[in-house]
Motif scaffolding. Structure first.
Motif: not given
Lengths: 118, 114
Positions: B46, B104, B34, B38, B36, B90, B49, B102, B43-44, B88, B106
């Motif tokens: 998607l 993630f 995935f 932000q 993501y 991820f 995927k 899951f 919030h994060l 950002e 950094p």
């Protein structure tokens, strides 16, 4: 669907006080995750539940942190007593059940709770 | 234990430049992958995927990613970035088909200059 709901959105408290963060996952989802996000450490998984049962709490930093999921639609993350180093954004995420082989789902994140401990 | 690395901590680009963000993971078995995003203060969400099939995955907002199993990589690309892509990013890996583990990366901060 309203998505993952978290409350409060912002919390400012003094060191030593108890803090309770709340999360309502998406209806029908059976896994729930709590994350902490800081500039220094990025996104950290604290704990996750599957069917209301805690599966992995190895990310919970210390005994001051506790999490519960009394039913499929509600979870809490409690910090008692709080400390300034707990200041962070706390995210809750949920996923639907994995029903079929090869079928997995992404995590759906809530808006987060920004916690400031002074 | 599974780990996810992202090559760059902070990337700065001008608008219309091409983007590639690197992601590598350590797990050798079946993985779901995935990306993501932000946006500042949010919030994060998607972006895209990969579960199986075509290793080139297209996501929202013109992003795509390529799964290269032999390199344990899942790099994110966009041919022409916009100022609104400042965010950002991820990378995340889910082991196997039934797990909920899951992991993630950094994160990579992308700044797009107008």
């Amino acid at each position: 669907d309203a998505g993952v709901i978290q409350s409060p959105r912002h919390e400012v408290t003094e060191m030593g006080q108890e803090v309770t963060l709340r999360c309502k996952p998406i209806s029908g989802h059976n896994s729930l995750f709590w994350y902490r996000q800081t500039m220094m450490r990025g996104l950290e998984l604290l704990i996750y539940f599957n069917n209301n049962v805690p599966i992995d709490d190895s990310g919970m930093p210390e005994d001051r942190f506790s999490a519960k999921m009394p039913n499929a639609s509600f979870s809490t993350l409690k910090i008692q007593p709080s400390e300034p180093r707990d200041s962070a954004v706390y995210f809750c995420a949920s996923t639907p059940p994995t029903l079929f082989r090869g079928q997995s789902y992404e995590q759906y994140f809530g808006p987060g709770t920004r916690l400031t401990v002074t | 234990a599974q780990s996810v690395s992202q090559h760059n901590h902070h990337v700065i680009l001008s608008e219309a430049a091409s983007l590639e963000l690197g992601c590598n993971y350590s797990y050798g078995g079946t993985v779901n992958l995935f990306w993501y995003v932000q946006y500042p203060g949010q919030h994060l969400q998607l972006l895209l995927k990969y579960f199986s099939g075509d290793p080139l995955v297209k996501g929202i907002k013109g992003f795509e990613a390529e799964f290269i199993k032999s390199k344990f990589s899942f790099n994110l690309r966009k041919p022409s970035v916009q100022w609104s892509d400042t965010a950002e990013y991820f990378c995340a890996v889910l082991e196997g088909n039934y797990g909920q583990n899951f992991v993630f990366g950094p994160g990579t901060r992308l700044s797009v200059l107008p």
